[in-house]
Structures are given as C-alpha cells and as structure tokens.
Motif scaffolding. Structure first.
Motif, mmCIF file in Angstrom:
data_model
loop_
_atom_site.group_PDB
_atom_site.id
_atom_site.type_symbol
_atom_site.label_atom_id
_atom_site.label_comp_id
_atom_site.label_asym_id
_atom_site.label_seq_id
_atom_site.Cartn_x
_atom_site.Cartn_y
_atom_site.Cartn_z
ATOM 1 N N VAL A 138 39.885 -69.961 -21.135
ATOM 2 C CA VAL A 138 39.924 -68.485 -20.312
ATOM 3 C C VAL A 138 41.238 -67.589 -21.279
ATOM 4 O O VAL A 138 42.254 -68.160 -21.355
ATOM 5 C CB VAL A 138 40.117 -68.430 -18.885
ATOM 6 C CG1 VAL A 138 40.447 -67.196 -18.689
ATOM 7 C CG2 VAL A 138 39.166 -69.534 -18.281
ATOM 8 N N GLY A 139 40.748 -66.540 -21.653
ATOM 9 C CA GLY A 139 41.584 -65.684 -22.276
ATOM 10 C C GLY A 139 41.895 -64.591 -21.384
ATOM 11 O O GLY A 139 40.966 -63.684 -20.842
ATOM 12 N N ARG A 140 43.089 -64.390 -20.971
ATOM 13 C CA ARG A 140 43.398 -63.512 -20.092
ATOM 14 C C ARG A 140 43.256 -62.012 -20.136
ATOM 15 O O ARG A 140 42.357 -61.135 -19.287
ATOM 16 C CB ARG A 140 45.068 -63.725 -19.505
ATOM 17 C CG ARG A 140 45.385 -64.855 -19.280
ATOM 18 C CD ARG A 140 46.898 -64.846 -18.545
ATOM 19 N NE ARG A 140 47.412 -66.498 -18.075
ATOM 20 C CZ ARG A 140 47.723 -67.173 -18.923
ATOM 21 N NH1 ARG A 140 48.157 -67.013 -20.150
ATOM 22 N NH2 ARG A 140 48.267 -68.407 -18.518
ATOM 23 N N GLY A 141 43.618 -61.366 -21.437
ATOM 24 C CA GLY A 141 43.430 -60.190 -21.667
ATOM 25 C C GLY A 141 43.730 -59.133 -20.873
ATOM 26 O O GLY A 141 44.558 -59.384 -19.918
ATOM 27 N N TRP A 142 43.234 -58.016 -21.026
ATOM 28 C CA TRP A 142 43.718 -56.603 -20.094
ATOM 29 C C TRP A 142 43.081 -57.034 -18.665
ATOM 30 O O TRP A 142 43.496 -56.272 -17.806
ATOM 31 C CB TRP A 142 43.224 -55.498 -20.617
ATOM 32 C CG TRP A 142 44.186 -55.086 -21.854
ATOM 33 C CD1 TRP A 142 45.143 -56.079 -22.490
ATOM 34 C CD2 TRP A 142 44.272 -53.801 -22.468
ATOM 35 N NE1 TRP A 142 45.763 -55.160 -23.376
ATOM 36 C CE2 TRP A 142 45.391 -53.992 -23.575
ATOM 37 C CE3 TRP A 142 43.694 -52.663 -22.506
ATOM 38 C CZ2 TRP A 142 45.549 -52.857 -24.263
ATOM 39 C CZ3 TRP A 142 44.023 -51.572 -23.183
ATOM 40 C CH2 TRP A 142 45.008 -51.635 -24.347
ATOM 41 N N ALA A 143 42.230 -57.826 -18.397
ATOM 42 C CA ALA A 143 41.485 -58.089 -17.135
ATOM 43 C C ALA A 143 42.456 -59.009 -16.277
ATOM 44 O O ALA A 143 42.082 -59.286 -15.051
ATOM 45 C CB ALA A 143 40.117 -58.468 -17.334
ATOM 46 N N ASP A 144 43.483 -59.656 -17.084
ATOM 47 C CA ASP A 144 44.008 -60.694 -16.553
ATOM 48 C C ASP A 144 43.236 -61.854 -15.649
ATOM 49 O O ASP A 144 43.559 -62.294 -14.674
ATOM 50 C CB ASP A 144 45.083 -60.150 -15.675
ATOM 51 C CG ASP A 144 46.309 -60.921 -15.180
ATOM 52 O OD1 ASP A 144 46.583 -61.888 -15.933
ATOM 53 O OD2 ASP A 144 46.963 -60.900 -14.172
ATOM 54 N N LEU A 145 42.357 -62.296 -16.444
ATOM 55 C CA LEU A 145 41.555 -63.385 -16.086
ATOM 56 C C LEU A 145 42.198 -64.566 -15.654
ATOM 57 O O LEU A 145 43.596 -64.879 -16.611
ATOM 58 C CB LEU A 145 40.633 -63.761 -17.273
ATOM 59 C CG LEU A 145 39.147 -62.776 -17.291
ATOM 60 C CD1 LEU A 145 38.396 -63.099 -18.342
ATOM 61 C CD2 LEU A 145 38.612 -62.300 -15.867
ATOM 62 N N GLY A 146 42.134 -65.527 -14.834
ATOM 63 C CA GLY A 146 42.888 -66.579 -14.676
ATOM 64 C C GLY A 146 41.848 -67.537 -14.351
ATOM 65 O O GLY A 146 40.709 -67.857 -14.235
ATOM 66 N N LEU A 147 42.505 -68.829 -14.025
ATOM 67 C CA LEU A 147 41.725 -70.081 -13.615
ATOM 68 C C LEU A 147 41.416 -69.961 -12.144
ATOM 69 O O LEU A 147 42.213 -69.344 -11.280
ATOM 70 C CB LEU A 147 42.571 -71.268 -13.698
ATOM 71 C CG LEU A 147 43.064 -71.490 -15.310
ATOM 72 C CD1 LEU A 147 44.147 -72.870 -15.249
ATOM 73 C CD2 LEU A 147 42.150 -71.533 -16.295
ATOM 74 N N ILE A 148 40.325 -70.749 -11.788
ATOM 75 C CA ILE A 148 39.888 -70.795 -10.306
ATOM 76 C C ILE A 148 40.323 -71.840 -9.417
ATOM 77 O O ILE A 148 40.152 -72.119 -8.514
ATOM 78 C CB ILE A 148 38.658 -70.504 -10.149
ATOM 79 C CG1 ILE A 148 37.460 -71.517 -11.107
ATOM 80 C CG2 ILE A 148 38.045 -69.189 -10.841
ATOM 81 C CD1 ILE A 148 36.147 -71.464 -10.708
ATOM 82 N N ASP A 149 40.775 -73.103 -10.299
ATOM 83 C CA ASP A 149 41.139 -74.348 -9.620
ATOM 84 C C ASP A 149 41.947 -74.871 -10.767
ATOM 85 O O ASP A 149 42.405 -74.334 -11.505
ATOM 86 C CB ASP A 149 39.997 -74.923 -9.294
ATOM 87 C CG ASP A 149 38.975 -75.447 -10.368
ATOM 88 O OD1 ASP A 149 39.667 -75.640 -11.373
ATOM 89 O OD2 ASP A 149 37.911 -75.340 -10.058
ATOM 90 N N ASP A 150 42.540 -75.987 -10.200
ATOM 91 C CA ASP A 150 43.512 -76.845 -11.131
ATOM 92 C C ASP A 150 42.952 -78.120 -11.761
ATOM 93 O O ASP A 150 43.633 -79.015 -12.199
ATOM 94 C CB ASP A 150 44.579 -77.549 -10.203
ATOM 95 C CG ASP A 150 44.209 -78.386 -9.159
ATOM 96 O OD1 ASP A 150 43.016 -78.561 -8.796
ATOM 97 O OD2 ASP A 150 45.111 -78.921 -8.297
ATOM 98 N N GLN A 151 41.553 -78.016 -12.143
ATOM 99 C CA GLN A 151 40.819 -79.031 -12.878
ATOM 100 C C GLN A 151 41.453 -78.996 -14.318
ATOM 101 O O GLN A 151 41.574 -77.907 -15.128
ATOM 102 C CB GLN A 151 39.211 -78.918 -12.864
ATOM 103 C CG GLN A 151 38.876 -79.147 -11.215
ATOM 104 C CD GLN A 151 37.304 -79.044 -11.323
ATOM 105 O OE1 GLN A 151 36.624 -79.652 -12.076
ATOM 106 N NE2 GLN A 151 36.714 -78.694 -10.309
ATOM 107 N N ASP A 152 41.346 -80.039 -14.851
ATOM 108 C CA ASP A 152 41.863 -80.321 -16.263
ATOM 109 C C ASP A 152 41.021 -79.950 -17.371
ATOM 110 O O ASP A 152 41.162 -80.083 -18.534
ATOM 111 C CB ASP A 152 42.324 -81.626 -16.532
ATOM 112 C CG ASP A 152 41.460 -82.776 -16.365
ATOM 113 O OD1 ASP A 152 40.420 -82.417 -16.220
ATOM 114 O OD2 ASP A 152 41.980 -83.913 -16.428
ATOM 115 N N ASP A 153 39.805 -79.684 -16.946
ATOM 116 C CA ASP A 153 38.563 -78.939 -17.763
ATOM 117 C C ASP A 153 38.735 -77.634 -18.236
ATOM 118 O O ASP A 153 38.056 -77.013 -19.170
ATOM 119 C CB ASP A 153 37.084 -79.426 -17.560
ATOM 120 C CG ASP A 153 36.645 -78.402 -16.308
ATOM 121 O OD1 ASP A 153 37.727 -77.928 -15.669
ATOM 122 O OD2 ASP A 153 35.518 -78.202 -16.049
#
Length: 411
Positions: free
Chosen positions: A275-290
């Motif tokens: 996931v590229g955060r970018g100006w939308a500030d995207l992030g992870l949805i859980d802590d899975q290692d994939d």
C-alpha cells in the motif's frame, strides 16, 4: 545560460520539471524551479542540487481540502497573484522560461516572461488540453458542456469561453498591475504558437492537426537512483511479488474504504499487497503479514518488482509503470486520468476500472485482467518501446531557442 521552470500543481507537475532541470544542468545551464512550497518538492529538487523557489501555498493542502467548485476562480486568482509575486524575482536575468501546471499558473508564468522580455514555452503533460477537432475538450468541475452540443469545434469554443470566465479577470487584473495589456483568450495565450507535449508517443500518440504546431518531446523522466528502504526490500523478498496500490496525489475522500476494498480484492486474487500512502494517507486494515505500507519511495525501482500497479492514472505513474513492464489497473479520479485508463486498456497493458470508486467486484474483475500472463507479456513488450530521452530532447530544444534573437521586454 539561465533558465527558470515555472509550475504549480501536484507531484505530477513538479517531478517532470525536475527531470528537465537535471538535463539542462548537464548541458551547462543554470536552472531554478518555481513550484509550490511543499516540503516533498523541496526535498525532491534538493536531492539533485536544483534550487526551488517556493510559490504560493502548499499544493497538497490545496488539493486535500476539497473545496466546492465555486471557489475555483478565487483559488485561481490567488495562484496567479503568487506567480506574479515570486516568479518575477526568480526570472530576472534568465534567458528563457518553461511554464506549465494548472492553467492560471501557466498564464501567470507566461505573463511574467512577457513582461521581462524572455522567451517562454508552454508545456503540457497530457494532450487533452490541446485543441483538436479529433476529440472534445475536458469540462471543468462544475461547468459541464451542454449535453446537446456534440460538434467538437463548438465544444472547444465553449472551452475557451469557460476558461476566460474562470481565470480571465484575475489574470488581466494582475497583468494590468505590471503594465501588460489584457488577454482576450486565456487558453490560447497559455498554449502559444508551438506548445510542447511532454508525453511518450507510444502511450500518448499525438495526431497532427492543422490548427496547432505541437512538439512532442517524449516524457520528462527523472532518473531515480535511490535504494528501496531495507524493510520494504525484506517484504518484497519474503514472498511472491505483491500488487502495489496507491493513488498518488489524489485525496481519495473515504480513503479508509478505498484501502479496505483494494486490500480485500488483491487478497482474493491470492496476492500480497503493498500500500502506497500518498496524499490519501492510505493505510493497512489489519496486522497480517501479507500487507506492507510505504510512503514516498523510488517507483522506478519498485514497479519492476510488483505483480501489478493499481493507481489513479496520473501521467507520471502510468509512464513509470509502463517503463517497468508492470501490468496496471487504473482507477481514474478526474481530469485526464480516464484518458490514461483507456490508453492502458487499449494497449493491452492493464485494465481500466469503470469509475472513480472501487468496489470489491469491480476491482476484482480489473485485477483478473491485469494479472493474466497475456497482460504481463504485453506490458513487458511495450516497456521496451517507451522512450527515455524526452528530457534531453526538450533541454536541447530549449537551449537552441535561447540561441535565437532575444525578444524585447515590455515597458
């Protein structure tokens, strides 16, 4: 020789100028870049020893605030005023200017060059703002064209009228303040007699038109030698190539939903996710290692190591992914991005998502197309056709232009 490069917009407007600046310096020119006062732009240019002259407010803040369309003329007026305040001082003593970015910024830059009597050239990083009877113009947000009008010539006339209505008053008020006459047609003033199109002819073929003398230089690519962060390399090495998901300078309002949909759709394909955060500030949805999240990194190095690139369809990201031979899924948000999405699909190097809001089913279908062996093979074949000398071509043309007779400064 001294050159000033003037722009105002997102990273897609600034990074190509950095590419041109590097090539101009290699040819012996002194270069400064006028661009928004965002820290990431200063860092980008500073890494190559190119001087940044900050112009106006943060482009990121301006983009992510998501104002109503009615505020566009007011924002444009502020951008034009900033051009006159900062660029005049930066351009003093220069031999030429390259002007680009959002229309009011380019109009301000061209006006500064006119006042100082230096040569200037207008450049665009997508061809949709260049009048051509082969296609209709883009409509500005909040100013749709009448649905009953289908004649392209009429639509381009309406486009000029719309641009004058949005930006004409602010431009001419600022021009009057420095002793310049008013401009009757803002769009044609900005484009000029011989505009440059800084895009790759394979990805964005320009078809000659009798109405406009366009010089297509190729895309202005800034070679990036930065290593990938160690933690990112560890993630890449830990399994099969992931699918990259990032929307660059697009704010993607409701980004939490966009990240969730994208991650779930990629996982459903049996793939890992980057996931590229970018100006939308995207992030992870859980802590899975994939899954792994990154900030600003070297896309030229990264895209060669991913299974596919899901992105917004900016010209720069589209070109970088194409050069890397990475299949693409384009989720276009606005402006020229639907055009790039269709180009990706037409070339067979990826899929165009239908509309700006990804849903699990629609994104899964697009990923299904992009992740086929046939698409991968086609993407690799097209990668070998992408030109890499566009910035060099443009730099040489500009220096040749400087060598001609210098125009007379306006009184």
């Amino acid at each position: 020789m001294r050159v000033v490069l003037s722009t105002y917009g997102s990273r897609g407007d600034v990074q190509p100028m950095a590419g041109l600046a590097v090539r101009l310096r290699e040819l012996g020119a002194e270069v400064r870049v006028c661009a928004p006062a965002d820290e990431e732009f200063a860092k980008l240019l500073g890494g190559f020893g190119v001087e940044l002259v900050p112009v106006g407010p943060s482009a990121r803040a301006l983009t992510t605030e998501a104002p109503p369309p009615s505020s566009l003329p007011e924002r444009a007026a502020a951008v034009i005023a900033c051009q006159f305040d900062a660029v005049i001082a930066a351009a003093e003593g220069c031999d030429a200017m390259v002007a680009t970015g959002m229309m009011p910024a380019a109009a301000g830059g061209r006006s500064v060059a006119e006042k100082l009597g230096i040569r200037s050239v207008s450049v665009t990083f997508q061809q949709l703002t260049l009048p051509s009877l082969r296609r209709p113009p883009l409509a500005y947000q909040g100013r749709p064209f009448p649905p009953e009008v289908t004649d392209n010539r009429v639509l381009w006339d309406l486009d000029a009228q719309s641009i004058d209505a949005l930006f004409g008053e602010a431009l001419n008020t600022n021009r009057a303040s420095i002793g310049l006459p008013p401009v009757d047609n803002v769009r044609d003033y900005v484009i000029g007699d011989r505009p440059w199109l800084a895009t790759d002819p394979v990805l964005d073929p320009w078809q000659e038109t009798p109405d406009l003398d366009v010089v297509q230089t190729g895309a202005w690519i800034l070679p990036d030698q930065r290593p990938l962060p160690a933690e990112l390399v560890s993630f890449l090495d830990a399994g099969e190539p992931p699918v990259y998901v990032g929307f660059g300078s697009m704010p993607m309002h409701g980004s939490k939903d966009a990240a969730q949909v994208a991650i779930e759709a990629v996982r459903a394909q049996g793939r890992r996710v980057l996931v590229g955060r970018g100006w939308a500030d995207l992030g992870l949805i859980d802590d899975q290692d994939d899954c792994f999240a990154v900030g600003e990194v070297n896309h030229q190095a990264l895209f060669g190591r991913v299974a596919a690139v899901v992105h917004h369809g900016g010209a720069g990201t589209t070109t970088t992914a194409a050069r890397a031979g990475a299949p693409q899924v384009v989720v276009p948000q606005l402006a020229d991005q639907p055009y790039w999405a269709h180009r990706v699909a037409d070339l067979g190097i990826g899929a165009a998502h239908d509309g700006p809001t990804p849903a699990f089913a629609s994104l899964s279908a697009a990923l299904g197309t992009a992740l086929t062996p046939e698409t991968r093979a086609r993407a690799r074949a097209v990668a070998g056709e992408i030109r890499t000398d566009g910035a060099t071509v443009a730099a040489k043309l500009l220096l040749e232009m400087i060598g001609r007779e210098r125009p007379t400064a306006s009184a």
